[in-house]
Design a protein around this motif. Sequence first.
Motif, PDB file in Angstrom:
ATOM      1  N   ASN A   1       0.809  -1.221   0.000  1.00 23.75           N
ATOM      2  CA  ASN A   1       0.000   0.000   0.000  1.00 23.75           C
ATOM      3  C   ASN A   1       0.841   1.269   0.000  1.00 23.75           C
ATOM      4  O   ASN A   1       0.405   2.311  -0.507  1.00 23.75           O
ATOM      5  CB  ASN A   1      -0.936   0.004   1.208  1.00 23.75           C
ATOM      6  CG  ASN A   1      -1.939  -1.125   1.167  1.00 23.75           C
ATOM      7  OD1 ASN A   1      -2.322  -1.568   0.085  1.00 23.75           O
ATOM      8  ND2 ASN A   1      -2.356  -1.613   2.319  1.00 23.75           N
ATOM      9  N   ALA A   2       2.039   1.201   0.558  1.00 26.24           N
ATOM     10  CA  ALA A   2       2.882   2.396   0.641  1.00 26.24           C
ATOM     11  C   ALA A   2       3.419   2.819  -0.721  1.00 26.24           C
ATOM     12  O   ALA A   2       3.820   3.977  -0.914  1.00 26.24           O
ATOM     13  CB  ALA A   2       4.050   2.150   1.600  1.00 26.24           C
ATOM     14  N   LEU A   3       3.416   1.883  -1.667  1.00 27.79           N
ATOM     15  CA  LEU A   3       3.898   2.170  -3.031  1.00 27.79           C
ATOM     16  C   LEU A   3       2.825   1.700  -4.021  1.00 27.79           C
ATOM     17  O   LEU A   3       2.962   0.654  -4.652  1.00 27.79           O
ATOM     18  CB  LEU A   3       5.226   1.452  -3.285  1.00 27.79           C
ATOM     19  CG  LEU A   3       6.398   1.886  -2.397  1.00 27.79           C
ATOM     20  CD1 LEU A   3       7.565   0.909  -2.530  1.00 27.79           C
ATOM     21  CD2 LEU A   3       6.851   3.301  -2.749  1.00 27.79           C
ATOM     22  N   PRO A   4       1.758   2.474  -4.158  1.00 27.48           N
ATOM     23  CA  PRO A   4       0.601   2.042  -4.956  1.00 27.48           C
ATOM     24  C   PRO A   4       0.879   1.820  -6.432  1.00 27.48           C
ATOM     25  O   PRO A   4       0.124   1.119  -7.101  1.00 27.48           O
ATOM     26  CB  PRO A   4      -0.414   3.175  -4.746  1.00 27.48           C
ATOM     27  CG  PRO A   4       0.412   4.360  -4.356  1.00 27.48           C
ATOM     28  CD  PRO A   4       1.541   3.804  -3.559  1.00 27.48           C
ATOM     29  N   ASN A   5       1.954   2.418  -6.953  1.00 34.18           N
ATOM     30  CA  ASN A   5       2.289   2.242  -8.376  1.00 34.18           C
ATOM     31  C   ASN A   5       3.530   1.383  -8.567  1.00 34.18           C
ATOM     32  O   ASN A   5       4.250   1.539  -9.551  1.00 34.18           O
ATOM     33  CB  ASN A   5       2.496   3.603  -9.045  1.00 34.18           C
ATOM     34  CG  ASN A   5       1.196   4.364  -9.229  1.00 34.18           C
ATOM     35  OD1 ASN A   5       0.114   3.806  -9.080  1.00 34.18           O
ATOM     36  ND2 ASN A   5       1.296   5.640  -9.543  1.00 34.18           N
ATOM     37  N   ILE A   6       3.763   0.468  -7.643  1.00 33.81           N
ATOM     38  CA  ILE A   6       4.966  -0.365  -7.729  1.00 33.81           C
ATOM     39  C   ILE A   6       4.979  -1.192  -9.012  1.00 33.81           C
ATOM     40  O   ILE A   6       6.054  -1.566  -9.513  1.00 33.81           O
ATOM     41  CB  ILE A   6       5.072  -1.296  -6.488  1.00 33.81           C
ATOM     42  CG1 ILE A   6       6.448  -1.978  -6.440  1.00 33.81           C
ATOM     43  CG2 ILE A   6       3.934  -2.312  -6.475  1.00 33.81           C
ATOM     44  CD1 ILE A   6       7.612  -1.046  -6.301  1.00 33.81           C
ATOM     45  N   GLY A   7       3.801  -1.451  -9.573  1.00 27.22           N
ATOM     46  CA  GLY A   7       3.729  -2.210 -10.823  1.00 27.22           C
ATOM     47  C   GLY A   7       4.499  -1.553 -11.961  1.00 27.22           C
ATOM     48  O   GLY A   7       5.002  -2.241 -12.853  1.00 27.22           O
ATOM     49  N   TYR A   8       4.594  -0.220 -11.943  1.00 27.62           N
ATOM     50  CA  TYR A   8       5.355   0.489 -12.976  1.00 27.62           C
ATOM     51  C   TYR A   8       6.839   0.114 -12.927  1.00 27.62           C
ATOM     52  O   TYR A   8       7.520   0.170 -13.950  1.00 27.62           O
ATOM     53  CB  TYR A   8       5.207   2.003 -12.805  1.00 27.62           C
ATOM     54  CG  TYR A   8       3.937   2.560 -13.390  1.00 27.62           C
ATOM     55  CD1 TYR A   8       3.908   3.094 -14.669  1.00 27.62           C
ATOM     56  CD2 TYR A   8       2.747   2.543 -12.670  1.00 27.62           C
ATOM     57  CE1 TYR A   8       2.743   3.612 -15.216  1.00 27.62           C
ATOM     58  CE2 TYR A   8       1.572   3.045 -13.199  1.00 27.62           C
ATOM     59  CZ  TYR A   8       1.578   3.586 -14.474  1.00 27.62           C
ATOM     60  OH  TYR A   8       0.413   4.078 -15.013  1.00 27.62           O
ATOM     61  N   THR A   9       7.315  -0.246 -11.747  1.00 31.11           N
ATOM     62  CA  THR A   9       8.719  -0.646 -11.614  1.00 31.11           C
ATOM     63  C   THR A   9       8.965  -1.967 -12.319  1.00 31.11           C
ATOM     64  O   THR A   9      10.013  -2.155 -12.961  1.00 31.11           O
ATOM     65  CB  THR A   9       9.091  -0.780 -10.128  1.00 31.11           C
ATOM     66  OG1 THR A   9       8.813   0.462  -9.463  1.00 31.11           O
ATOM     67  CG2 THR A   9      10.566  -1.119  -9.959  1.00 31.11           C
ATOM     68  N   TRP A  10       8.012  -2.880 -12.231  1.00 32.45           N
ATOM     69  CA  TRP A  10       8.185  -4.214 -12.813  1.00 32.45           C
ATOM     70  C   TRP A  10       7.900  -4.257 -14.300  1.00 32.45           C
ATOM     71  O   TRP A  10       8.378  -5.159 -14.991  1.00 32.45           O
ATOM     72  CB  TRP A  10       7.279  -5.232 -12.114  1.00 32.45           C
ATOM     73  CG  TRP A  10       7.245  -5.181 -10.630  1.00 32.45           C
ATOM     74  CD1 TRP A  10       6.136  -5.305  -9.830  1.00 32.45           C
ATOM     75  CD2 TRP A  10       8.351  -5.037  -9.716  1.00 32.45           C
ATOM     76  NE1 TRP A  10       6.467  -5.223  -8.513  1.00 32.45           N
ATOM     77  CE2 TRP A  10       7.832  -5.062  -8.406  1.00 32.45           C
ATOM     78  CE3 TRP A  10       9.722  -4.866  -9.882  1.00 32.45           C
ATOM     79  CZ2 TRP A  10       8.631  -4.927  -7.267  1.00 32.45           C
ATOM     80  CZ3 TRP A  10      10.524  -4.725  -8.754  1.00 32.45           C
ATOM     81  CH2 TRP A  10       9.987  -4.766  -7.471  1.00 32.45           C
ATOM     82  N   ARG A  11       7.119  -3.291 -14.798  1.00 33.73           N
ATOM     83  CA  ARG A  11       6.752  -3.323 -16.221  1.00 33.73           C
ATOM     84  C   ARG A  11       7.364  -2.155 -16.989  1.00 33.73           C
ATOM     85  O   ARG A  11       8.358  -2.313 -17.701  1.00 33.73           O
ATOM     86  CB  ARG A  11       5.225  -3.288 -16.365  1.00 33.73           C
ATOM     87  CG  ARG A  11       4.529  -4.519 -15.824  1.00 33.73           C
ATOM     88  CD  ARG A  11       3.041  -4.481 -16.156  1.00 33.73           C
ATOM     89  NE  ARG A  11       2.361  -3.317 -15.573  1.00 33.73           N
ATOM     90  CZ  ARG A  11       1.837  -3.312 -14.347  1.00 33.73           C
ATOM     91  NH1 ARG A  11       1.914  -4.371 -13.582  1.00 33.73           N
ATOM     92  NH2 ARG A  11       1.237  -2.229 -13.900  1.00 33.73           N
ATOM     93  N   GLU A  12       6.767  -0.997 -16.839  1.00 37.23           N
ATOM     94  CA  GLU A  12       7.152   0.150 -17.665  1.00 37.23           C
ATOM     95  C   GLU A  12       8.603   0.579 -17.487  1.00 37.23           C
ATOM     96  O   GLU A  12       9.276   0.953 -18.457  1.00 37.23           O
ATOM     97  CB  GLU A  12       6.214   1.338 -17.380  1.00 37.23           C
ATOM     98  CG  GLU A  12       4.820   1.200 -17.964  1.00 37.23           C
ATOM     99  CD  GLU A  12       3.886   0.344 -17.132  1.00 37.23           C
ATOM    100  OE1 GLU A  12       2.703   0.204 -17.492  1.00 37.23           O
ATOM    101  OE2 GLU A  12       4.338  -0.183 -16.103  1.00 37.23           O
ATOM    102  N   LEU A  13       9.106   0.547 -16.262  1.00 39.68           N
ATOM    103  CA  LEU A  13      10.487   0.967 -16.041  1.00 39.68           C
ATOM    104  C   LEU A  13      11.453   0.006 -16.734  1.00 39.68           C
ATOM    105  O   LEU A  13      12.446   0.421 -17.329  1.00 39.68           O
ATOM    106  CB  LEU A  13      10.800   1.046 -14.546  1.00 39.68           C
ATOM    107  CG  LEU A  13      12.178   1.612 -14.174  1.00 39.68           C
ATOM    108  CD1 LEU A  13      12.345   3.028 -14.704  1.00 39.68           C
ATOM    109  CD2 LEU A  13      12.390   1.587 -12.661  1.00 39.68           C
ATOM    110  N   ILE A  14      11.152  -1.291 -16.668  1.00 38.19           N
ATOM    111  CA  ILE A  14      11.989  -2.290 -17.343  1.00 38.19           C
ATOM    112  C   ILE A  14      11.923  -2.103 -18.857  1.00 38.19           C
ATOM    113  O   ILE A  14      12.939  -2.188 -19.556  1.00 38.19           O
ATOM    114  CB  ILE A  14      11.544  -3.714 -16.969  1.00 38.19           C
ATOM    115  CG1 ILE A  14      11.662  -3.949 -15.464  1.00 38.19           C
ATOM    116  CG2 ILE A  14      12.368  -4.747 -17.728  1.00 38.19           C
ATOM    117  CD1 ILE A  14      13.073  -3.889 -14.939  1.00 38.19           C
TER     118      ILE A  14
END
Length: 276
Positions: free
Chosen positions: A144-157
């Motif tokens: 919950n503290a990093l609600p957009n953590i998915g961007y790290t695994w997808r878009e950032l890569i």
Amino acid sequence: MFYLIALLLIAFIIVSSKKRNKAKMKSSQLVGIEIITQLKAVISLVQQHRGLSSAWLNGENNVEPKLADLKHEIQRIINRLHLTPINQSERWVGFSDHWKRLLILKNKPSAANSFEQHCLLIKNLTYLLEDMADSHYLTADYCNALPNIGYTWRELIVSTENIGQSRAIGTGVCVQSNCSSVDKIRLNFLTETMIKVTNETLQQLSHLPEESANHINLVQLATSKLEKLITTINQELINATTININHQEYFTLASEVLKSFDDIFEHQIKQLSKAI
């Protein structure tokens, strides 16, 4: 009295079960972070291998020692990952097999074929990294503290891969001192994609309140370095009458951009480790 004792017992069982589940989830998350960190290292090294292979296959034999070092380092991390749960993944088995076959060179492959094979390897690893995040509770549903953590695994890569591809193509262009029409089309597409995807991605990344200053600094530095790379690609490669930039200079410039994006990724991991 009996009913009160029964209710207290049930409550105790529920609380104990929740604590066990939470501890189990955290343990899985920590394992997941370690696996993802190693996977990201493999992706970065395979990207480097692709870029130097481009130089080698275009006639620059001085990079052979560096290629040998990269192969050794990649294998070292592969051996370590073989000892983790990722070893059960079909994607991981597929990558390991594909990587072995890529290294068995009876004849030199074409630069185009080498580039394509490396891209397929990296694409597979990218999907695998996201799979690991999902299976180890490292998504927004559990962070919950990093609600957009998915961007790290997808878009950032994906953003770093666009930069990595431009490094490989541009390195080959510099070695040949010629930017073909195909290379120009590819580089134009990559620069346009880098501008769009990167701007959107970097603005969407989450950060902890106490890490705001560090996050902003890292994003600004990456943006600045990326803009310099894009300007260089346009002026020195795509629109240049003659290619004057040295392949080592270009490779170093692109690598610095990738390093700045890797720093953002590492900062996201650091924050995630604090938050779970």
